[in-house]
Every structure is written in structure tokens, then in C-alpha cells.
Scaffold this active site. Structure first.
Site, PDB file in Angstrom:
ATOM      1  N   ARG A 269     121.522   7.711  50.611  1.00 35.42           N
ATOM      2  CA  ARG A 269     121.237   7.212  50.119  1.00 35.42           C
ATOM      3  C   ARG A 269     121.334   6.421  49.013  1.00 35.42           C
ATOM      4  NH1 ARG A 269     119.058  12.413  46.823  1.00 35.42           N
ATOM      5  NH2 ARG A 269     117.241  13.242  48.460  1.00 35.42           N
ATOM      6  N   GLU A 389     115.468  11.089  53.656  1.00 38.99           N
ATOM      7  CA  GLU A 389     116.595  11.241  52.937  1.00 38.99           C
ATOM      8  C   GLU A 389     115.522  11.394  51.638  1.00 38.99           C
ATOM      9  OE1 GLU A 389     119.911  10.696  53.424  1.00 38.99           O
ATOM     10  OE2 GLU A 389     120.372   9.364  54.793  1.00 38.99           O
ATOM     11  N   PHE A 409     108.637  19.066  39.611  1.00 35.54           N
ATOM     12  CA  PHE A 409     108.668  19.979  41.492  1.00 35.54           C
ATOM     13  C   PHE A 409     108.090  21.046  41.211  1.00 35.54           C
ATOM     14  CE2 PHE A 409     112.726  17.522  41.460  1.00 35.54           C
ATOM     15  CZ  PHE A 409     112.555  16.381  42.661  1.00 35.54           C
TER      16      PHE A 409
HETATM   17  P1  TGC Z   1     118.652  21.369  42.946  1.00 35.11           P
HETATM   18  O1  TGC Z   1     118.649  23.571  42.103  1.00 35.11           O
HETATM   19  O2  TGC Z   1     118.378  21.040  42.071  1.00 35.11           O
HETATM   20  O3  TGC Z   1     119.569  21.613  42.772  1.00 35.11           O
HETATM   21  C1  TGC Z   1     120.873  22.453  43.639  1.00 35.11           C
HETATM   22  C2  TGC Z   1     121.878  21.984  43.767  1.00 35.11           C
HETATM   23  O4  TGC Z   1     122.982  20.693  43.924  1.00 35.11           O
HETATM   24  C3  TGC Z   1     122.898  19.670  42.982  1.00 35.11           C
HETATM   25  N1  TGC Z   1     122.073  18.333  43.433  1.00 35.11           N
HETATM   26  C4  TGC Z   1     122.969  17.498  43.593  1.00 35.11           C
HETATM   27  N2  TGC Z   1     124.203  17.603  43.670  1.00 35.11           N
HETATM   28  C5  TGC Z   1     124.554  16.284  44.915  1.00 35.11           C
HETATM   29  N3  TGC Z   1     124.008  15.759  44.927  1.00 35.11           N
HETATM   30  C6  TGC Z   1     122.270  15.707  44.704  1.00 35.11           C
HETATM   31  N4  TGC Z   1     121.564  14.623  44.862  1.00 35.11           N
HETATM   32  C7  TGC Z   1     122.194  16.873  43.658  1.00 35.11           C
HETATM   33  N5  TGC Z   1     120.834  16.751  43.627  1.00 35.11           N
HETATM   34  C8  TGC Z   1     120.874  18.225  43.141  1.00 35.11           C
HETATM   35  C9  TGC Z   1     122.316  20.301  41.275  1.00 35.11           C
HETATM   36  O5  TGC Z   1     123.484  20.291  40.744  1.00 35.11           O
HETATM   37  C10 TGC Z   1     122.273  21.505  42.198  1.00 35.11           C
HETATM   38  O6  TGC Z   1     124.200  22.002  42.007  1.00 35.11           O
HETATM   39  P2  TGC Z   1     124.563  23.174  41.534  1.00 35.11           P
HETATM   40  O7  TGC Z   1     125.513  23.569  41.231  1.00 35.11           O
HETATM   41  O8  TGC Z   1     124.060  23.914  39.504  1.00 35.11           O
HETATM   42  O9  TGC Z   1     123.995  24.544  42.157  1.00 35.11           O
HETATM   43  O10 TGC Z   1     117.557  21.959  43.837  1.00 35.11           O
HETATM   44  P3  TGC Z   1     116.209  21.883  44.173  1.00 35.11           P
HETATM   45  O11 TGC Z   1     115.599  22.966  44.888  1.00 35.11           O
HETATM   46  O12 TGC Z   1     115.355  22.308  43.044  1.00 35.11           O
HETATM   47  O13 TGC Z   1     116.134  21.136  44.557  1.00 35.11           O
HETATM   48  C11 TGC Z   1     115.724  19.325  44.388  1.00 35.11           C
HETATM   49  C12 TGC Z   1     115.219  18.687  44.811  1.00 35.11           C
HETATM   50  C13 TGC Z   1     113.633  18.614  45.979  1.00 35.11           C
HETATM   51  C14 TGC Z   1     115.152  17.186  44.152  1.00 35.11           C
HETATM   52  C15 TGC Z   1     115.999  18.500  46.429  1.00 35.11           C
HETATM   53  O14 TGC Z   1     115.637  19.350  47.640  1.00 35.11           O
HETATM   54  C16 TGC Z   1     115.864  17.015  47.281  1.00 35.11           C
HETATM   55  O15 TGC Z   1     116.761  16.552  47.245  1.00 35.11           O
HETATM   56  N6  TGC Z   1     114.770  16.919  48.414  1.00 35.11           N
HETATM   57  C17 TGC Z   1     114.803  16.242  49.369  1.00 35.11           C
HETATM   58  C18 TGC Z   1     115.350  16.057  50.678  1.00 35.11           C
HETATM   59  C19 TGC Z   1     116.109  15.432  51.474  1.00 35.11           C
HETATM   60  O16 TGC Z   1     116.257  14.618  51.261  1.00 35.11           O
HETATM   61  N7  TGC Z   1     115.942  15.655  52.705  1.00 35.11           N
HETATM   62  C20 TGC Z   1     116.733  15.142  53.802  1.00 35.11           C
HETATM   63  C21 TGC Z   1     117.201  15.565  54.836  1.00 35.11           C
HETATM   64  S1  TGC Z   1     118.748  14.570  55.171  1.00 35.11           S
HETATM   65  C22 TGC Z   1     117.721  12.755  55.972  1.00 35.11           C
HETATM   66  O17 TGC Z   1     116.880  12.716  56.190  1.00 35.11           O
HETATM   67  C23 TGC Z   1     118.742  12.153  57.115  1.00 35.11           C
HETATM   68  S2  TGC Z   1     118.374  10.548  57.773  1.00 35.11           S
HETATM   69  C24 TGC Z   1     119.490  10.322  58.340  1.00 35.11           C
HETATM   70  C25 TGC Z   1     119.039   8.827  59.063  1.00 35.11           C
HETATM   71  O18 TGC Z   1     119.867   7.795  58.287  1.00 35.11           O
HETATM   72  O19 TGC Z   1     118.542   8.559  60.176  1.00 35.11           O
HETATM   73  P1  FAD Z   2     107.043  17.285  53.483  1.00 35.55           P
HETATM   74  O1  FAD Z   2     108.405  17.923  52.392  1.00 35.55           O
HETATM   75  O2  FAD Z   2     106.567  17.953  54.176  1.00 35.55           O
HETATM   76  O3  FAD Z   2     105.981  16.206  52.667  1.00 35.55           O
HETATM   77  C1  FAD Z   2     105.033  15.623  52.759  1.00 35.55           C
HETATM   78  C2  FAD Z   2     104.422  14.895  51.516  1.00 35.55           C
HETATM   79  O4  FAD Z   2     104.690  15.990  50.330  1.00 35.55           O
HETATM   80  C3  FAD Z   2     105.027  14.052  51.083  1.00 35.55           C
HETATM   81  O5  FAD Z   2     104.436  13.032  50.593  1.00 35.55           O
HETATM   82  C4  FAD Z   2     105.678  14.027  50.347  1.00 35.55           C
HETATM   83  O6  FAD Z   2     106.677  13.701  48.673  1.00 35.55           O
HETATM   84  C5  FAD Z   2     104.784  15.121  49.770  1.00 35.55           C
HETATM   85  N1  FAD Z   2     105.794  16.484  48.331  1.00 35.55           N
HETATM   86  C6  FAD Z   2     106.399  17.288  48.806  1.00 35.55           C
HETATM   87  N2  FAD Z   2     106.719  18.432  47.931  1.00 35.55           N
HETATM   88  C7  FAD Z   2     106.565  17.960  46.887  1.00 35.55           C
HETATM   89  C8  FAD Z   2     106.173  18.054  45.042  1.00 35.55           C
HETATM   90  N3  FAD Z   2     107.007  19.377  44.886  1.00 35.55           N
HETATM   91  N4  FAD Z   2     105.320  17.350  44.482  1.00 35.55           N
HETATM   92  C9  FAD Z   2     104.803  16.321  45.005  1.00 35.55           C
HETATM   93  N5  FAD Z   2     104.814  15.780  45.891  1.00 35.55           N
HETATM   94  C10 FAD Z   2     105.771  16.360  47.360  1.00 35.55           C
HETATM   95  N6  FAD Z   2     116.470  14.916  58.037  1.00 35.55           N
HETATM   96  C11 FAD Z   2     117.543  15.775  58.287  1.00 35.55           C
HETATM   97  O7  FAD Z   2     118.378  16.849  58.354  1.00 35.55           O
HETATM   98  N7  FAD Z   2     118.652  15.195  59.050  1.00 35.55           N
HETATM   99  C12 FAD Z   2     118.277  14.052  59.888  1.00 35.55           C
HETATM  100  O8  FAD Z   2     118.906  13.226  60.749  1.00 35.55           O
HETATM  101  C13 FAD Z   2     117.336  13.274  59.852  1.00 35.55           C
HETATM  102  N8  FAD Z   2     116.852  12.394  60.199  1.00 35.55           N
HETATM  103  C14 FAD Z   2     115.029  11.831  60.066  1.00 35.55           C
HETATM  104  C15 FAD Z   2     115.170  10.763  60.617  1.00 35.55           C
HETATM  105  C16 FAD Z   2     113.198  10.615  61.177  1.00 35.55           C
HETATM  106  C17 FAD Z   2     113.043   9.561  62.215  1.00 35.55           C
HETATM  107  C18 FAD Z   2     112.225  10.665  60.054  1.00 35.55           C
HETATM  108  C19 FAD Z   2     110.769  11.083  59.939  1.00 35.55           C
HETATM  109  C20 FAD Z   2     112.737  12.368  59.539  1.00 35.55           C
HETATM  110  C21 FAD Z   2     114.398  12.502  59.852  1.00 35.55           C
HETATM  111  N9  FAD Z   2     114.161  13.547  58.411  1.00 35.55           N
HETATM  112  C22 FAD Z   2     116.111  14.405  58.988  1.00 35.55           C
HETATM  113  C23 FAD Z   2     113.635  14.580  58.029  1.00 35.55           C
HETATM  114  C24 FAD Z   2     113.306  14.239  56.697  1.00 35.55           C
HETATM  115  O9  FAD Z   2     114.161  13.931  55.582  1.00 35.55           O
HETATM  116  C25 FAD Z   2     112.229  14.541  55.653  1.00 35.55           C
HETATM  117  O10 FAD Z   2     111.091  13.951  57.275  1.00 35.55           O
HETATM  118  C26 FAD Z   2     112.096  14.113  54.453  1.00 35.55           C
HETATM  119  O11 FAD Z   2     112.974  14.916  53.378  1.00 35.55           O
HETATM  120  C27 FAD Z   2     110.128  14.329  54.303  1.00 35.55           C
HETATM  121  O12 FAD Z   2     110.318  16.262  54.634  1.00 35.55           O
HETATM  122  P2  FAD Z   2     109.065  16.275  55.670  1.00 35.55           P
HETATM  123  O13 FAD Z   2     108.480  15.635  56.479  1.00 35.55           O
HETATM  124  O14 FAD Z   2     109.000  18.175  55.559  1.00 35.55           O
HETATM  125  O15 FAD Z   2     107.763  16.421  54.761  1.00 35.55           O
END
Ligand code: TGC
Ligand code: FAD
Length: 410
Positions: A269, A389, A409
Site C-alpha cells: 500500500r 489492497e 468495521f
Molecule cells: P485486526 O484485528 O485489525 O488485525 C489483525 C492483526 O493484524 C495487525 N494489523 C496489521 N499489521 C501490519 N500491517 C497492517 N496494515 C495491519 N493491520 C492490522 C493487527 O495489529 C493485529 O495484530 P495481532 O498481532 O494483534 O493479531 O484485523 P481485522 O480482522 O479486524 O481486519 C482489519 C481490516 C479490515 C483493516 C483488514 O482486514 C483489512 O485491511 N482488510 C482489507 C483486505 C485487503 O486489503 N486485501 C488486499 C488483498 S491483496 C491485494 O489486493 C493485492 S492487489 C495486488 C496488485 O498490486 O496487483
Molecule cells: P468486498 O469486501 O465484498 O466489498 C464490497 C464493498 O463493500 C466495498 O465497497 C467495500 O468497501 C464495502 N465494505 C466491505 N466491508 C465493509 C465495512 N465493514 N464497512 C463499510 N463498507 C464495507 N487480492 C489478493 O489477495 N491478491 C491479489 O493479487 C489481488 N489482486 C487483485 C487484482 C484486481 C484487478 C482486483 C480487482 C482485486 C485484486 N485483489 C487481490 C482483491 C482485492 O484486494 C479485493 O477486491 C478487495 O480487497 C475488496 O474485496 P471484495 O472485492 O471481495 O469486495
């Protein structure tokens, strides 16, 4: 490395290379270059030159035809785009966090999908292996990833668990010196062309573990996701695990819990916070030039106050974002950048970049919707970057929780 036939076509010249001239110049309204070192500036110039030579000539075709230019992996490795701030002995660039950010900015100036290739390889695959891997795992995988010989991907998101990865159902069960992996990951950048996948799965105690899954393991498949109208030069797929036997030697030994994948996300990020400013700069650069060259009512359209308002607001937002990420970089260099600070910067940069792309599209008039200019491609790409992300709203809630102490959340 997997290279499909159309990408070979781009490599051997049988696919048309668009002749669009790349006249991009950086924009530095507040002399932020003064805050950078010679190493930063050299890295930036090298990546900018590489993007002009390797990315610009092919990117519109790749995007139009939804072809990922996997042949660029080797070049990305050569310019140090994979893990710029990881140690050299582990396949990284040995530079600081600001250099990492600048490199991502120049790559995303070319295309968000190209920056994605580098983000995934460096921050989501090499970083976890470096940070959480055993010495044997580091030695086995990092040199090949750093040199672009191997392509990696990162599997966290599942079909039913995106924003809430802690609810994942992908799981591992112990079986002698192996684990048996079952489940599926969705939306995985690079999965169809990846040699290895860093996968997050729950063990029998329900704790999240990280493991390295290798192409060729029985029961492991990576179907491609088609029909994306955004990030079209990046390849996306699923990861499907049907009783995949993964040796224990491929499991990260010590890390448990969501902290593992989330700390990789913090790293990536951070790169996006810098990177999307690159897309914004390209849109601004193109709009500024177009507005000086395009005449209506006998004057350059840049002379009309409404065009100037758009341009002035664009460079103001770019400058604010540049200062924010530079400060974030200085904190990151001291190991003091918090996840919430990174969320704020990722969210802000994505938001301003998308707004700037929309305003730049207007300045280009009808030409703005064509692929003669990079605007629509950036705009469509940024819709993905706003979501992956961590979505825009998830990052807002992270800031909200940080300033109030209350969890919005759940
Ligand atoms: P929560 O209880 O808040 O946290 C669990 C544990 O994680 C720690 N933590 C972090 N550590 C490092 N960096 C961060 N950013 C961290 N955020 C939290 C936290 O301290 C805790 O640690 P511990 O030791 O106490 O257990 O967890 P939660 O289940 O309530 O979730 C919080 C939330 C919603 C913010 C988190 O789940 C989240 O960020 N959700 C978004 C998911 C996401 O970003 N997915 C991305 C998938 S990968 C991707 O999209 C790649 S795209 C690739 C490309 O560039 O093409
Ligand atoms: P959802 O989680 O279903 O969310 C749908 C909507 O609901 C969003 O607007 C969201 O903000 C909202 N929402 C969800 N929860 C809440 C809440 N608590 N309060 C308010 N609003 C909420 N993931 C990987 O692991 N690896 C990768 O390499 C990767 N690459 C990607 C590449 C592309 C092109 C795309 C599109 C996605 C990729 N992702 C990857 C996945 C990406 O990280 C997810 O799409 C993203 O985290 C959102 O998850 P979702 O699509 O399931 O949406």
C-alpha cells in the site's frame, strides 16, 4: 516463466507497436527534488527512461488486447523494481523506502498494471519470504524472484471473503511431513503466469499461516479471470487448491495470524500511495500540453479560466500528495510509518489520481476518450487501484478507527 503467444508477438514485433510519442516530463511545483538524494534522482531517471522505451510503445495495445507483457519481468528486475528496499543479498535493491516509492511512481506513470507487476513480486511475494521465510526458503526463492526468472503471486482474497480476510476458509491439515491444502483464492494478480504463490490459509487451530505453493503441485490450478475492463495489461486469476500436498519445508515457520499478510499489504500500500501519483502526473502532463496546443475560439483552451481552474487544482492536489508521501517515506525509513498513516496516503493518492484523470479527460474533449492519450486507460486502471489492497472505504474506516479508537468495521 510462462509467456503466451501474443506476448511473444509483442516481443518479436508482429503485434503493432503504437507510435505515440511519450513527451512526459515530471512536475515538481514545490521543489521536492531538493529533498531527494542523488541516488533517488538517478533511480527515478533510469526508471522513467525505461518506461518511455519499454512500456509506452506497447501499453495501449496490451491494454486494448488484455495482454500482460510478461516479457517485461526481466527488464523490471534489471532496473531494480523488485523489492527496491530489500537487502541486495536477498534479491532486493538495497535502497531506502523513498527510492522504492519513486520507482513505483515512475512505473505507474506508465501503467498501474506494470506497477502492479512490481508491487506483487517485490512487496507481496519477496517481502514475506524475506520477512517470514526460513533461511532455506529465502535462498531457494528470492534470487530467482529478484532476477525475474520466477513470477510470484499473493493469495489472500477469497470468493466470499475480500475486505474481511480473517473469515477465510482456505485451510491446511497436517499429514506427516506435508500439509494438505484446500480452498480457493480469487482476484489474484499474476496467478495464471506465476511459478509460485504465497498463500494464506488457516491451520487446524484456526490460525492463519503463510505457505509457498509451487506450480506443478498436484491439485493446484490457476484459471484466468476474463472480462476485466480495468487493469487490462495485468493478468488476474484464481488459485484453486484440491488436496494439494505442500511440504512443510514450504510453510513460513513462525508467523501466525492476520498480522502476516497485513504487514505485506502495508508494504505494498505504501508503494501504491506513491505509484498512483504517477498516474495523476501523467494525466496532468498530458492535459497541460494538450490545453496549450488545442485552440478554440481563436485561443489555446489553456487561456480559458475554467481550464486553468482544472489545471491549478490538479497540480495543487498532486503537490499535496507528493509532500504527504515524501513525509511518509521519511517515517518509513525510520521504521515509524504506521499502518494507519499508510492507509491515509494510499486512499488520498488514489482519490486525487482518479479525480485528476476525470478532469484531464474533460480537458482533452473528445480526444480524451481515445487511446491516442493515456487518460482513459489510467482512469479505468485507477478504479481497480481504488479497490485492491483494501478498498477506499476500508482505508477510511482504518483512519476513523485510528482517530476515534472505535471500530467501525464490525
Ligand atoms: P485486526 O484485528 O485489525 O488485525 C489483525 C492483526 O493484524 C495487525 N494489523 C496489521 N499489521 C501490519 N500491517 C497492517 N496494515 C495491519 N493491520 C492490522 C493487527 O495489529 C493485529 O495484530 P495481532 O498481532 O494483534 O493479531 O484485523 P481485522 O480482522 O479486524 O481486519 C482489519 C481490516 C479490515 C483493516 C483488514 O482486514 C483489512 O485491511 N482488510 C482489507 C483486505 C485487503 O486489503 N486485501 C488486499 C488483498 S491483496 C491485494 O489486493 C493485492 S492487489 C495486488 C496488485 O498490486 O496487483
Ligand atoms: P468486498 O469486501 O465484498 O466489498 C464490497 C464493498 O463493500 C466495498 O465497497 C467495500 O468497501 C464495502 N465494505 C466491505 N466491508 C465493509 C465495512 N465493514 N464497512 C463499510 N463498507 C464495507 N487480492 C489478493 O489477495 N491478491 C491479489 O493479487 C489481488 N489482486 C487483485 C487484482 C484486481 C484487478 C482486483 C480487482 C482485486 C485484486 N485483489 C487481490 C482483491 C482485492 O484486494 C479485493 O477486491 C478487495 O480487497 C475488496 O474485496 P471484495 O472485492 O471481495 O469486495
Amino acid at each position: 516463466m510462462y509467456v503466451d503467444s501474443d506476448v511473444k508477438g509483442i516481443m518479436n514485433g508482429t503485434i503493432h507497436r503504437r507510435a505515440r510519442e511519450d513527451r512526459y516530463q515530471g512536475h515538481d511545483y514545490y521543489n521536492i527534488d531538493d529533498l531527494l538524494t542523488d541516488d533517488h534522482l538517478m533511480a527515478r531517471d533510469a526508471v522513467r527512461a525505461w518506461v518511455k522505451q519499454e512500456v509506452t510503445p506497447i501499453i495501449e495495445d496490451c491494454s486494448e488486447q488484455a495482454k500482460c507483457p510478461t516479457h517485461l519481468y526481466k527488464g523490471l528486475a534489471e532496473i531494480g523494481a523488485f523489492g527496491p528496499s530489500l537487502p541486495v543479498e536477498y534479491g532486493g535493491g538495497g535502497m531506502d523506502e523513498i527510492a522504492y516509492g519513486i520507482i513505483m511512481q515512475e512505473l505507474e506513470r506508465g501503467d498501474s498494471g506494470i506497477r502492479s507487476m512490481a508491487s506483487v513480486q517485490g512487496s507481496l511475494v519477496m517481502y514475506p519470504i524475506y520477512k517470514f521465510g526460513s533461511e532455506e526458503q529465502r535462498k531457494r526463492f528470492l534470487p530467482k524472484l529478484g532476477s525475474g526468472e520466477y513470477i510470484g503471486c499473493f493469495g489472500l482474497t477469497e470468493p466470499d471473503h475480500g475486505s474481511d480476510p480473517s473469515s477465510m476458509i482456505t485451510n491446511i491439515k497436517e499429514d506427516g511431513d506435508h500439509y494438505i491444502l484446500n480452498g480457493a483464492k480469487m482476484w489474484i494478480t499474476n496467478s495464471p503466469v506465476a511459478d509460485i504463490a504465497v498463500v494464506w490459509a488457516k491451520d487446524e487451530e484456526g490460525k492463519i499461516r503463510g505457505l509457498i505453493v509451487e506450480r506443478g503441485m498436484e491439485g493446484f490450478s490457476t484459471p484466468e479471470i476474463h472480462g476485466k475492463l480495468s487493469l487490462r495489461a495485468s493478468i488476474t486469476g484464481e488459485l484453486v487448491f484440491e488436496d494439494v500436498r505442500v511440504p512443510k519445508a514450504n510453510v513460513f515457520p513462525d508467523i501466525r495470524g492476520l498480522r502476516g499478510p497485513l504487514s505485506c499489504l502495508s508494504k505494498a500500500r505504501y508503494g501504491i500511495a506513491w505509484g498512483t501519483i504517477g498516474a495523476a502526473l501523467d494525466c496532468y502532463d498530458s492535459a497541460l500540453r494538450y490545453s496549450m496546443e488545442r485552440e478554440q475560439f481563436g485561443k489555446p483552451i489553456a487561456q480559458f479560466q475554467l481550464t486553468q481552474k482544472k489545471l491549478a487544482e490538479m497540480i495543487t492536489e498532486i503537490t499535496k500528495a507528493q509532500l504527504l508521501v515524501w513525509r511518509l517515506g521519511t517515517l518509513a525509513n525510520k521504521g515509524k510509518a504506521t499502518p494507519a498513516q499508510i492507509s491515509m496516503a494510499k486512499r488520498n493518492s488514489c482519490e486525487i489520481a482518479l479525480k485528476i484523470a476525470r478532469e484531464a479527460r474533460q480537458i482533452h474533449g473528445g480526444m480524451g476518450i481515445t487511446n491516442e492519450y493515456p487518460i482513459m486507460r489510467h482512469m479505468m486502471n485507477l478504479e481497480t487501484v481504488l479497490t485492491y489492497e483494501g478498498t477506499h472505504d476500508i482505508h477510511l474506516l482504518i483512519t476513523g478507527m485510528d482517530v476515534t479508537g472505535l471500530n467501525g468495521f464490525k
